[in-house]
Design an enzyme around this catalytic site. Sequence first.
Site, PDB file in Angstrom:
ATOM      1  N   TYR A  11       0.886  -1.375   0.058  1.00  0.00           N
ATOM      2  CA  TYR A  11       0.008   0.036  -0.066  1.00  0.00           C
ATOM      3  C   TYR A  11       0.999   1.219   0.153  1.00  0.00           C
ATOM      4  CZ  TYR A  11      -3.220   3.400   2.121  1.00  0.00           C
ATOM      5  OH  TYR A  11      -4.125   4.609   2.318  1.00  0.00           O
ATOM      6  N   ASN A  32       8.002  -9.990  -1.591  1.00  0.00           N
ATOM      7  CA  ASN A  32       7.579 -11.254  -1.631  1.00  0.00           C
ATOM      8  C   ASN A  32       6.112 -11.711  -2.068  1.00  0.00           C
ATOM      9  OD1 ASN A  32       6.322 -10.836   0.829  1.00  0.00           O
ATOM     10  ND2 ASN A  32       7.489 -12.339   1.972  1.00  0.00           N
ATOM     11  N   SER A  34       3.676 -11.233  -0.206  1.00  0.00           N
ATOM     12  CA  SER A  34       2.732 -12.173   1.049  1.00  0.00           C
ATOM     13  C   SER A  34       1.435 -11.141   1.073  1.00  0.00           C
ATOM     14  CB  SER A  34       3.638 -12.221   2.073  1.00  0.00           C
ATOM     15  OG  SER A  34       4.002 -10.866   2.695  1.00  0.00           O
ATOM     16  N   ASN A  35       1.563  -9.983   1.121  1.00  0.00           N
ATOM     17  CA  ASN A  35       0.495  -9.170   1.093  1.00  0.00           C
ATOM     18  C   ASN A  35       0.150  -7.977   0.241  1.00  0.00           C
ATOM     19  OD1 ASN A  35      -1.948  -8.430   2.761  1.00  0.00           O
ATOM     20  ND2 ASN A  35      -0.866  -6.674   3.504  1.00  0.00           N
ATOM     21  N   SER A 124       6.187   3.182  13.292  1.00  0.00           N
ATOM     22  CA  SER A 124       4.800   3.290  13.330  1.00  0.00           C
ATOM     23  C   SER A 124       4.655   4.239  14.941  1.00  0.00           C
ATOM     24  CB  SER A 124       4.158   1.951  13.426  1.00  0.00           C
ATOM     25  OG  SER A 124       2.777   2.283  14.087  1.00  0.00           O
ATOM     26  N   TYR A 148       3.685  -6.663  17.327  1.00  0.00           N
ATOM     27  CA  TYR A 148       3.896  -5.986  15.959  1.00  0.00           C
ATOM     28  C   TYR A 148       4.478  -4.544  16.434  1.00  0.00           C
ATOM     29  CZ  TYR A 148       3.278  -2.337  12.409  1.00  0.00           C
ATOM     30  OH  TYR A 148       3.297  -1.336  11.878  1.00  0.00           O
ATOM     31  N   LYS A 152       8.745  -3.188  15.939  1.00  0.00           N
ATOM     32  CA  LYS A 152       9.083  -1.904  15.073  1.00  0.00           C
ATOM     33  C   LYS A 152      10.061  -1.206  16.202  1.00  0.00           C
ATOM     34  CE  LYS A 152       6.622  -1.868  11.351  1.00  0.00           C
ATOM     35  NZ  LYS A 152       7.740  -1.687  10.116  1.00  0.00           N
ATOM     36  N   ASP A 295      -7.480  -0.903  22.258  1.00  0.00           N
ATOM     37  CA  ASP A 295      -7.649   0.572  21.733  1.00  0.00           C
ATOM     38  C   ASP A 295      -7.350   1.583  22.772  1.00  0.00           C
ATOM     39  OD1 ASP A 295      -7.878   0.121  19.121  1.00  0.00           O
ATOM     40  OD2 ASP A 295     -10.075   0.126  19.230  1.00  0.00           O
TER      41      ASP A 295
HETATM   42  P1  NAD Z   1       1.429  -3.717   3.054  1.00  0.00           P
HETATM   43  O1  NAD Z   1       1.300  -4.874   3.690  1.00  0.00           O
HETATM   44  O2  NAD Z   1       0.646  -3.077   2.118  1.00  0.00           O
HETATM   45  O3  NAD Z   1       3.096  -3.549   2.675  1.00  0.00           O
HETATM   46  C1  NAD Z   1       3.932  -4.407   2.912  1.00  0.00           C
HETATM   47  C2  NAD Z   1       4.680  -4.954   1.892  1.00  0.00           C
HETATM   48  O4  NAD Z   1       6.021  -5.921   2.390  1.00  0.00           O
HETATM   49  C3  NAD Z   1       3.777  -6.136   1.226  1.00  0.00           C
HETATM   50  O5  NAD Z   1       3.526  -5.836  -0.251  1.00  0.00           O
HETATM   51  C4  NAD Z   1       4.169  -7.455   1.478  1.00  0.00           C
HETATM   52  O6  NAD Z   1       3.894  -8.561   0.336  1.00  0.00           O
HETATM   53  C5  NAD Z   1       5.643  -6.928   1.779  1.00  0.00           C
HETATM   54  N1  NAD Z   1       6.466  -7.930   2.547  1.00  0.00           N
HETATM   55  C6  NAD Z   1       6.089  -8.353   3.879  1.00  0.00           C
HETATM   56  N2  NAD Z   1       7.034  -9.379   4.314  1.00  0.00           N
HETATM   57  C7  NAD Z   1       8.264  -9.174   3.334  1.00  0.00           C
HETATM   58  C8  NAD Z   1       9.305  -9.926   3.303  1.00  0.00           C
HETATM   59  N3  NAD Z   1       9.695 -10.912   4.290  1.00  0.00           N
HETATM   60  N4  NAD Z   1      10.053  -9.808   2.361  1.00  0.00           N
HETATM   61  C9  NAD Z   1       9.662  -9.071   1.153  1.00  0.00           C
HETATM   62  N5  NAD Z   1       8.485  -8.364   1.195  1.00  0.00           N
HETATM   63  C10 NAD Z   1       7.691  -8.469   2.474  1.00  0.00           C
HETATM   64  O7  NAD Z   1       1.722  -2.670   4.151  1.00  0.00           O
HETATM   65  P2  NAD Z   1       1.773  -1.091   4.318  1.00  0.00           P
HETATM   66  O8  NAD Z   1       0.600  -0.517   4.916  1.00  0.00           O
HETATM   67  O9  NAD Z   1       2.250  -0.522   2.862  1.00  0.00           O
HETATM   68  O10 NAD Z   1       3.100  -0.720   5.277  1.00  0.00           O
HETATM   69  C11 NAD Z   1       4.321  -0.645   4.762  1.00  0.00           C
HETATM   70  C12 NAD Z   1       5.244  -0.509   5.932  1.00  0.00           C
HETATM   71  O11 NAD Z   1       4.541   0.710   6.736  1.00  0.00           O
HETATM   72  C13 NAD Z   1       5.108  -1.620   7.071  1.00  0.00           C
HETATM   73  O12 NAD Z   1       6.352  -2.094   7.511  1.00  0.00           O
HETATM   74  C14 NAD Z   1       3.966  -1.228   7.928  1.00  0.00           C
HETATM   75  O13 NAD Z   1       4.451  -1.768   9.473  1.00  0.00           O
HETATM   76  C15 NAD Z   1       4.311   0.068   8.063  1.00  0.00           C
HETATM   77  N6  NAD Z   1       3.371   0.945   8.899  1.00  0.00           N
HETATM   78  C16 NAD Z   1       2.107   0.849   8.153  1.00  0.00           C
HETATM   79  C17 NAD Z   1       0.700   1.519   8.723  1.00  0.00           C
HETATM   80  C18 NAD Z   1      -0.376   1.277   8.358  1.00  0.00           C
HETATM   81  O14 NAD Z   1      -1.352   1.643   8.926  1.00  0.00           O
HETATM   82  N7  NAD Z   1      -0.698   0.946   7.028  1.00  0.00           N
HETATM   83  C19 NAD Z   1       1.283   2.341   9.829  1.00  0.00           C
HETATM   84  C20 NAD Z   1       2.396   2.342  10.334  1.00  0.00           C
HETATM   85  C21 NAD Z   1       3.418   1.739   9.805  1.00  0.00           C
HETATM   86  C1  WQD Z   2      -9.023   3.468  14.087  1.00  0.00           C
HETATM   87  C2  WQD Z   2     -10.143   4.023  14.866  1.00  0.00           C
HETATM   88  C3  WQD Z   2     -10.752   2.039  16.383  1.00  0.00           C
HETATM   89  C4  WQD Z   2     -12.264  -0.561  13.076  1.00  0.00           C
HETATM   90  C5  WQD Z   2      -3.681   0.665  13.729  1.00  0.00           C
HETATM   91  C6  WQD Z   2      -2.618  -0.089  14.195  1.00  0.00           C
HETATM   92  C7  WQD Z   2      -1.535   0.753  14.122  1.00  0.00           C
HETATM   93  C8  WQD Z   2      -1.393   1.219  12.819  1.00  0.00           C
HETATM   94  C9  WQD Z   2      -2.342   1.745  12.226  1.00  0.00           C
HETATM   95  C10 WQD Z   2       0.513   0.034  11.628  1.00  0.00           C
HETATM   96  C11 WQD Z   2     -10.015   3.344  16.376  1.00  0.00           C
HETATM   97  C12 WQD Z   2     -12.018   2.434  15.428  1.00  0.00           C
HETATM   98  C13 WQD Z   2     -12.028   0.673  13.743  1.00  0.00           C
HETATM   99  C14 WQD Z   2     -13.766  -0.637  13.170  1.00  0.00           C
HETATM  100  C15 WQD Z   2     -14.030   1.151  14.638  1.00  0.00           C
HETATM  101  N1  WQD Z   2      -0.638   0.322  11.925  1.00  0.00           N
HETATM  102  N2  WQD Z   2     -12.607   1.264  14.529  1.00  0.00           N
HETATM  103  N3  WQD Z   2     -14.469   0.156  13.832  1.00  0.00           N
HETATM  104  O1  WQD Z   2      -6.003   1.023  15.888  1.00  0.00           O
HETATM  105  O2  WQD Z   2      -5.404   3.518  15.319  1.00  0.00           O
HETATM  106  O3  WQD Z   2      -4.146   1.705  14.516  1.00  0.00           O
HETATM  107  O4  WQD Z   2      -3.531   0.952  12.200  1.00  0.00           O
HETATM  108  O5  WQD Z   2       1.414   0.539  12.364  1.00  0.00           O
HETATM  109  O6  WQD Z   2      -0.292   0.155  14.778  1.00  0.00           O
HETATM  110  O7  WQD Z   2      -2.896  -0.221  15.695  1.00  0.00           O
HETATM  111  O8  WQD Z   2      -6.483   2.028  13.590  1.00  0.00           O
HETATM  112  O9  WQD Z   2      -8.053   1.980  11.838  1.00  0.00           O
HETATM  113  O10 WQD Z   2      -7.864   0.088  13.302  1.00  0.00           O
HETATM  114  O11 WQD Z   2      -8.825   2.216  14.262  1.00  0.00           O
HETATM  115  O12 WQD Z   2     -14.832   1.733  15.436  1.00  0.00           O
HETATM  116  O13 WQD Z   2     -14.303  -1.438  12.292  1.00  0.00           O
HETATM  117  O14 WQD Z   2     -11.203   3.383  14.556  1.00  0.00           O
HETATM  118  O15 WQD Z   2     -11.433   1.668  17.573  1.00  0.00           O
HETATM  119  O16 WQD Z   2     -10.812   4.304  17.387  1.00  0.00           O
HETATM  120  P1  WQD Z   2      -5.741   2.132  14.895  1.00  0.00           P
HETATM  121  P2  WQD Z   2      -7.620   1.470  12.984  1.00  0.00           P
END
Ligand code: NAD
Ligand code: WQD
Length: 335
Positions: A11, A32, A34-35, A124, A148, A152, A295
Site C-alpha cells: 500500500y 515477496n 505476501s500481502n 509506526s 507488532y 518496530k 484500543d
Molecule cells: P502492506 O502490507 O501493504 O505492504 C508491505 C509489503 O511488504 C507487502 O507488499 C508485503 O508483501 C511485503 N512483505 C512483507 N514481508 C516481506 C518479506 N519478508 N520480504 C519481502 N516483502 C515482504 O503494508 P503497508 O501499509 O504498505 O505498510 C508498509 C510499512 O509501513 C510496513 O512496515 C508497516 O508496518 C508500516 N506501517 C504501516 C501503517 C499502516 O497503517 N498501513 C502504519 C504504520 C507503519
Molecule cells: C481507528 C479507530 C478504532 C475499525 C492501527 C494499528 C497501528 C497502525 C495503524 C501500523 C479506532 C475504530 C476501527 C472498526 C472502529 N498500523 N474502529 N470500527 O487502531 O488506530 O491503528 O492501524 O503500524 O499500529 O494499531 O487504526 O483503523 O484499526 O482504528 O470503530 O471496524 O477506528 O477503535 O478508534 P488504529 P484502526
Amino acid sequence: MNILLTGGAGYIGSHTAALLLREGHDVTLLDNLSNSDIGVLDRLHAISNREISFVQADIRETDVLERVLVGNHIDAVIHFAGLKAVGESVRLPIAYYDNNVNGTISLLRAMQATDVRTLVFSSSATVYGDPKYLPLDEKHPTGPTNPYGQTKLHIEEILRDVAASEPLWKIAILRYFNPVGAHDSGLLGENPNGIPNNLMPFVARVAAGKLPRVEIFGDDYDTADGTGVRDYIHVADLAAGHLAALGYLSRTPPGYEVFNLGTGQGYSVKEMIAAFAAASGRPIPSVVVGRRAGDIASCYADPTRARTLLGWEARLTLADMCASAWRFQSRLAES
Ligand code: NAD
Ligand code: WQD
C-alpha cells in the site's frame, strides 16, 4: 537516485514508488507478494509510463538483496517490507519477529556488504503505546503494547546501534500515524484480504455495499463525541514524507534521526464515517458496539520536527482522503 523499495508492491510502498518515479528517480521494488499482488506493477507503469524493476524475493534472502543492491546501483533503501496486523502479531509472534526483525537484519547485512548506507525505515506511532500526553512528539517514551509494535521498536533500536557503530550510516526512522486514502488515479489504494481490521477500508466497503454496517468500537471514550480519535494522514502526503527524508539524508552528515509523520489533527470514528458518507454520497449505516481490546481514546502527532528539519508537512484534507479512497473503491467494483 536509484532507490530500492523493500515491500514496494504494498500500500504505502506503491504510492511512494509512484511519487519517486514522477520526480525522476529510478526505483527497484523487492517484495515477496505476501500481502500484495503483481498487478500493481502494471498500474504503476500506467501511472508513470516508466519501466519498473521488480524482484520477487524475501528480505531474509540476503544474497538476493546483495545482488540487487549491486546490480541496480542502489543509492538508498526505503524499507517498507513487514507484517503489520496487530491482532495477527499477538497470535503469531514468532512469525512477526522473524519476518520484521530478522528481515531487517538481513537487509542491514546486505547493505553493509555492498556499501549502501542510506536507509529510510517505516516505523509506526504504535511504538509509543498508551499516550502519556498529547500531541505525541518524538521524545514521548516508547512502550508498544503488542508484538507488532515491539518488532518496530526493536528495529529502531537495532538501527540506532548500527548508526552509532559505524559513522557512515544515514538513517531516518519515520513513525507513521494512520495512513489512509489512495492515489489520485484510482489505480493504487488499500485493498486488504478478507474483512478489514482498520477503520477506513472497512468504511469504504460499507459505502460500496459490500459490508452491511460499520461497528463503532465504543462511544464512551473521553473524547468530544465518545468515539476514538486518530491522526489520519493521506498516503500521498506520507509518500512525500519519504522523498523529504531522502532529501534530508542527502544534505546532512551521517546519523540517525526519528520523525513523526502525521497531520497533528485528530478525527473521531464518527467524524470519519460522516466525511466518507459525504465524499461517496452513500449512506454508511453504523452501530455502536463494545470497545476493541487494546484500543486507546486518542492518538495524534506533534509533526513539528518533520516540518522543521525535513521541510515537510501534510497538505491534504480529510475530504481528499475520503474522496480518493472512494475513487479507488469504486474502480475496484468495476474491475
Ligand atoms: P502492506 O502490507 O501493504 O505492504 C508491505 C509489503 O511488504 C507487502 O507488499 C508485503 O508483501 C511485503 N512483505 C512483507 N514481508 C516481506 C518479506 N519478508 N520480504 C519481502 N516483502 C515482504 O503494508 P503497508 O501499509 O504498505 O505498510 C508498509 C510499512 O509501513 C510496513 O512496515 C508497516 O508496518 C508500516 N506501517 C504501516 C501503517 C499502516 O497503517 N498501513 C502504519 C504504520 C507503519
Ligand atoms: C481507528 C479507530 C478504532 C475499525 C492501527 C494499528 C497501528 C497502525 C495503524 C501500523 C479506532 C475504530 C476501527 C472498526 C472502529 N498500523 N474502529 N470500527 O487502531 O488506530 O491503528 O492501524 O503500524 O499500529 O494499531 O487504526 O483503523 O484499526 O482504528 O470503530 O471496524 O477506528 O477503535 O478508534 P488504529 P484502526
